[in-house]
Design a protein around this motif. Structure first.
Motif, short mmCIF file in Angstrom:
data_model
loop_
_atom_site.label_atom_id
_atom_site.label_comp_id
_atom_site.label_asym_id
_atom_site.label_seq_id
_atom_site.Cartn_x
_atom_site.Cartn_y
_atom_site.Cartn_z
N HIS A 202 15.72 3.16 0.07
CA HIS A 202 16.38 3.00 1.38
C HIS A 202 16.39 1.54 1.82
N GLY A 203 16.60 0.64 0.86
CA GLY A 203 16.67 -0.78 1.17
C GLY A 203 15.31 -1.44 1.30
N CYS A 204 14.25 -0.68 1.15
CA CYS A 204 12.88 -1.22 1.23
C CYS A 204 12.47 -1.66 -0.17
N PRO A 205 12.19 -2.94 -0.36
CA PRO A 205 11.85 -3.43 -1.70
C PRO A 205 10.58 -2.79 -2.25
N SER A 206 10.52 -2.72 -3.55
CA SER A 206 9.32 -2.22 -4.22
C SER A 206 8.12 -3.06 -3.80
N ALA B 261 6.62 -2.88 -0.80
CA ALA B 261 6.64 -3.19 0.64
C ALA B 261 6.48 -1.94 1.50
N VAL B 262 6.16 -2.17 2.76
CA VAL B 262 6.23 -1.15 3.81
C VAL B 262 7.30 -1.64 4.77
N CYS B 263 8.23 -0.76 5.12
CA CYS B 263 9.37 -1.15 5.95
C CYS B 263 9.45 -0.33 7.22
N VAL B 264 9.90 -0.98 8.28
CA VAL B 264 10.16 -0.33 9.56
C VAL B 264 11.65 -0.47 9.82
N TYR B 265 12.28 0.61 10.26
CA TYR B 265 13.71 0.63 10.53
C TYR B 265 13.94 0.60 12.03
N PRO B 266 15.10 0.13 12.49
CA PRO B 266 15.35 -0.02 13.93
C PRO B 266 15.24 1.31 14.69
N GLN B 267 14.98 1.18 15.97
CA GLN B 267 14.79 2.33 16.85
C GLN B 267 16.00 3.27 16.81
N ASN B 268 15.71 4.57 16.64
CA ASN B 268 16.72 5.63 16.67
C ASN B 268 17.90 5.39 15.74
N ALA B 269 17.68 4.69 14.63
CA ALA B 269 18.78 4.36 13.72
C ALA B 269 18.64 5.03 12.36
N GLY B 270 17.68 5.94 12.21
CA GLY B 270 17.46 6.56 10.90
C GLY B 270 17.19 5.48 9.86
N TRP B 271 17.89 5.57 8.74
CA TRP B 271 17.70 4.57 7.67
C TRP B 271 18.53 3.31 7.91
N GLY C 203 21.57 2.41 7.48
CA GLY C 203 22.37 1.95 6.35
C GLY C 203 21.54 1.25 5.29
N ASP C 204 20.28 1.68 5.15
CA ASP C 204 19.34 1.09 4.18
C ASP C 204 19.05 -0.38 4.47
N ARG C 205 18.96 -0.71 5.77
CA ARG C 205 18.61 -2.08 6.19
C ARG C 205 17.40 -2.04 7.13
N PRO C 206 16.19 -2.25 6.59
CA PRO C 206 15.01 -2.24 7.47
C PRO C 206 15.01 -3.46 8.39
#
Length: 123
Positions: free
Chosen positions: A34-38, A40-50, A52-55
């Motif tokens: 989902h756009g999170c590099p191997s 890493a731990v990623c947080v996605y924007p508020q109420n935006a789901g994935w 578009g695979d851009r954390p």
């Protein structure tokens, strides 16, 4: 005698090639998720789901990572390797109530309003 030497050389060459191939196979990094590099731990924007695979936040190093201005529901994805986990904590610097363990390859849909840090935990 010459046949034995050729057979031994061929056996050595095949063994060496197999060893190199095995080393390369195990060294391959895990894929982006989902756009999170191997690793890493990623947080996605508020109420935006994935989103578009851009954390919006990406953390690589073990230890605490302080958050600011992160409120409401966010996906937090652990794409670390080697069995490393992640935790969300109410205090800064990985203190306070550190909740659960997010296993590699998993995410939580979390209200980050009371969360002030994310802790990346070495296995």
């Amino acid at each position: 005698m010459r046949k034995i030497a050729k057979a031994a050389a061929l056996t050595f060459a095949v063994g060496a090639l197999a060893t190199v191939g095995a080393a390369n196979a195990t060294a391959a990094p895990a894929a982006s998720l989902h756009g999170c590099p191997s690793g890493a731990v990623c947080v996605y924007p508020q109420n935006a789901g994935w989103n578009g695979d851009r954390p919006s936040l990406v953390f690589y190093s073990y230890g605490a990572h302080n958050l600011s201005n992160q409120v409401g529901q966010h996906y937090v994805l652990n794409n670390q390797t080697g069995g490393a986990t992640a935790r969300t904590c109410t205090g800064y610097n990985g203190t306070g109530d550190c909740q659960g363990y997010i296993q590699p390859g998993y995410y939580v849909d979390k209200d980050l309003t009371p969360i002030n840090s994310i802790l990346l935990v070495r296995p």
